[in-house]
Design an enzyme around this catalytic site. Structure first.
Site: not given
Ligand SMILES: Cc1cc2nc3c(=O)[nH]c(=O)nc-3n(C[C@H](O)[C@H](O)[C@H](O)COP(=O)(O)OP(=O)(O)OC[C@H]3O[C@@H](n4cnc5c(N)ncnc54)[C@H](O)[C@@H]3O)c2cc1C
Length: 743
Positions: A478, A481, A596, A723
């Protein structure tokens, strides 16, 4: 005006007859016990019987769960619980809960004493503290001592009192229970934390009582039933608090925004709703059982551990969200806090209940969470069994193919990819495959991609990809991100530019699970940079062997490398690999993400993790100390509530097939995802605590627990962080305003 039966105030019951009972009770209480009547009771010098009492007696509610042969309504505990929730919601005055509890106990243990209670003489059960001392004289006992506080005692005529014989113990744990009339006792009304329903001290001084006043009931039976009755009222209390806080948060404006947009407020509301739903699930579960059922004590203990605490915490949260107005005498919030506080300190203290949950589970007790399938389920069985027979005749290596081609892997998907299976049919298929020891292959990321193709793909795309993916001949990743687009997925910047015959994709994806093994990726890319951010995105299917794709594995904190960075440099995607409309990719993304969510939140909660923790606690040999018992009991109670929420989700989905009017989707699924994830993380931590210093030696058992702990960190991030999940709960389930910046 009474509140509608929806949102946070929806009753626990899923049964249409009981929903009607709840409707009637809400209407009746709205008319007979509006807040003006509650306020009168609050301000009254002494507690007086509410004017509505004779009408309530006439309605038969005191004997709602009492058998008809004993003069009751012939209902069940669940009927009573339905009315009690409404009672809590209305914070009604009058000693109804105590009377109904006494009637329910007498129905089973001493029906000969029931008639006056059902006829309206007030009853109270003294589980507040202490016990009377008795000297046994054979056919009589001589009673002395004081029991206090007794909930509803100031108006009660009949008291069920704990009595301990001679020097045995002051505790009521091993007490006998005597039914004694007020005239024989000294009853002193007490100034009460909840003046709307007052407490009393009950004193006996050398009172000679015939031993036939002894009710053959055990203390735990009294307390278990009392816990459920109390939890039901507490669910109503918590429901008022959550819905009042949410309404206020929607409308109160500060800093030019409704306060419900501030996450400190929004998340507090979401957490309060979670607590309420946990308590609601636990109470419903216990109420659905007959109190004589061997599993009732466990269900009741879970309700005891969660019910009053939910009310207490939700009431405090409501006052906090209401601010200054919540602190006033005029605002009703304190009435709910008062009722919750009394409940919490009379039989609702979670610590002893958590201990009891742990003790019962230690003794081997478990709740079975099965749905009784109706006879119509049998019509599906022959076909499933014939599939199983066929499978057993072919080589195991061909099983995937057979299962995929027959639509057995995701039977709820439409034919030909699934079997368009109803909820009932799905359960039968699961049951039969499980019994035959046949495991369906895990199609991993395809489990989220294929529903998107089914919903938005062309028939050519469906033909090309779905069957092959179900057979595991194609694997997916997928590509959503990006470094700058995580929770705010609509910020993707990977560009897709129109070229001859298709699109050219350039950009960077990140955290892409299994990218190195995938044949295809589902990818979001921006096709119209000038459009609002949700409207300029398109969904593409990308051949991962395409030139221009570079995959760099990323090492995770576990040390493994499941996820990756994926760089796309002018990757050519032909037109026939666009899913849905150009610039319509956001709705595809939502289908994928929603799938998902379901799949990640659907694991068992009383699952192997917690069983391993229990096993670990056994293996440490000595009895765990009180703190550990409390922690384990808490985990068990919340695991139990999570399982019940799963069951409720299933029952809602099956409601029409079970011959009930459809009850519609409830809040349990999204709440369960959030609570389930945090529960699993906690389970792992408790396992490490039990293992002690061996946890940090990264080998054998330490490696297992520590590895699980590290791995579980992903649960609250991947597929929508906790969150974001709290935002979703508050916005979708409580209707709080969205944060304009995060839409
Ligand atoms: C093991 C693993 C597998 C994954 N596999 C995939 C995959 O196959 N394909 C894919 O596309 N993605 C994948 N992901 C990505 C995953 O979907 C993202 O990590 C997730 O959506 C969070 O985005 P970020 O990491 O950029 O964190 P951010 O969005 O930057 O968030 C960082 C922190 O800020 C908080 N935050 C952000 N926005 C808000 C808000 N509006 N209100 C309150 N708090 C907020 C979050 O809750 C978090 O605590 C994977 C992630 C992991 C850990």
């Amino acid at each position: 005006m009474s509140a509608p039966l929806s949102g946070a105030t929806a009753p626990s019951t899923l049964n249409p007859d009981r929903l009607e009972l709840a409707r009637v009770a809400r209407r009746w209480l709205g008319a007979s016990s509006p807040i003006s009547v509650v306020r009168q009771a609050l301000e009254s010098e002494t507690e007086v019987m509410p004017e509505f009492w004779p009408e309530l007696v006439e309605l038969g509610w005191i004997g709602l769960s009492v058998s008809e042969e004993h003069g009751g309504q012939g209902g069940t505990l669940a009927d009573l619980v339905t009315v009690l929730e409404e009672w809590g919601l209305a914070v009604a005055p009058g000693p109804f809960p105590g009377s109904a509890l006494l009637a329910t106990l007498l129905d089973v243990h001493a029906p000969e004493f029931l008639a006056p209670i059902i006829a309206g003489a007030v009853g109270a059960v003294a589980f507040g503290g202490g016990a009377l001392q008795a000297v046994d004289h054979g056919s009589t006992v001589l009673l002395t001592g004081e029991v206090k506080p007794v909930d509803g005692g100031s108006l009660a005529e009949w008291f069920l009192l704990p009595v301990v014989v001679e020097q045995a113990t002051e505790s009521e744990a091993d007490a006998d229970w005597y039914l004694i009339h007020r005239d024989e006792l000294l009853v002193t009304p007490l100034r009460s934390a909840d003046p709307v329903r007052r407490l009393a001290a009950v004193t006996a001084h050398n009172l000679s009582v015939s031993s036939d006043r002894r009710i053959p009931v055990q203390t735990h039976q009294v307390r278990d039933l009392a816990a459920v009755v109390q939890a039901a009222e507490c669910v109503g209390v918590a429901a008022w608090c959550v819905s009042t806080a949410a309404e206020y948060a929607k409308n109160r404006v500060q800093f030019d925004r409704p306060i419900g947009q501030f996450q400190a407020v929004k998340h507090r509301c979401a957490d309060a709703l979670c607590r309420l739903e946990e308590a609601r699930a636990a109470t419903w579960d216990a109420a659905e059982l007959d109190p004589s059922d061997e599993q009732f004590p466990l269900a009741a203990a879970v309700a005891g551990a969660l019910g009053a605490t939910a009310a207490f915490e939700c009431a405090k949260d409501a006052i906090q969200i209401l601010g200054g107005i919540g602190y006033t005498w005029e605002y009703d919030a304190h009435l709910y806090l008062r009722r919750a506080t009394v409940a919490r300190h009379l039989n609702g203290d979670p610590v002893p209940w958590r201990r009891r949950v742990w003790q019962l589970v230690q003794s081997g007790l478990r709740r079975s969470m099965a749905v009784d399938l109706p006879a119509s389920a049998e019509s599906f069985r022959p076909e499933v069994r014939s599939l199983i027979t066929q499978l057993q005749q072919v080589d195991r290596e061909h099983w995937n193919r057979e299962l995929a081609d027959g639509g057995w892997i995701a039977p709820h998907w439409p034919t030909p990819w699934g079997r368009s299976a109803s909820g009932l049919e799905q359960l039968v298929i699961d049951e039969e495959l499980r019994e035959a020891g046949i495991r369906r292959p895990h199609i991993q990321i395809a489990g989220w991609v294929l529903p998107t193709l089914i919903a938005h793909g062309t028939s050519a795309q469906q033909e090309r990809f779905i069957r092959a993916s179900l057979r595991l001949d194609l694997r997916w990743c997928q590509l959503f991100s990006e470094p700058e687009a995580g929770s705010d997925l609509a910020s993707v910047t990977t560009r897709a530019e129109r070229v001859e015959g298709g699109w050219s994709l350039t950009g960077q994806k990140v955290w892409t699970t299994l990218a190195t093994e995938a044949d295809w990726g589902i990818c979001l890319a921006r096709t119209d940079p000038t459009a609002p951010k949700h409207e300029g995105i398109t969904c593409f299917l990308v051949d991962m062997r395409n030139p221009g794709i570079e995959i760099r594995p990323l090492r995770e904190l576990t040390g493994f490398a499941m996820f990756n960075e994926v760089f796309l440099d002018q990757v050519l995607v032909p037109d026939d690999c666009v899913v849905g409309d150009v610039n319509g990719g956001w709705s595809c993304a939502r289908t994928t993400l929603e799938n998902e969510r379901v799949s990640m939140g659907s694991g068992s909660s009383f699952g192997p993790g917690l069983e391993s923790v229990l096993d670990l606690s056994h293996r440490t040999g000595s009895t765990p100390d009180a703190r550990v018992v409390d922690v384990l009991g808490g985990l068990l109670a919340s695991a139990q509530a999570l399982s019940v929420m799963g069951l409720r989700t299933t029952l809602r989905a099956l409601s029409s097939e079970l011959g009930m009017a459809a009850v519609g989707p409830g809040p349990e699924a999204s709440i369960r995802k959030l609570l389930g994830v945090e529960h699993e993380q906690r389970v792992q931590e408790v396992g490490m605590e039990l293992l002690g210093s061996a946890t940090v030696i990264d080998e054998s058992e330490g490696a297992v627990w520590f590895g699980g702990f590290l791995g579980n960190r992903a649960l609250s991030i991947a597929g929508g962080t906790s969150e974001i999940q709290r935002n979703v709960i508050a916005e979708r389930l409580l209707g709080l305003p969205r944060d304009e910046l995060s839409t």
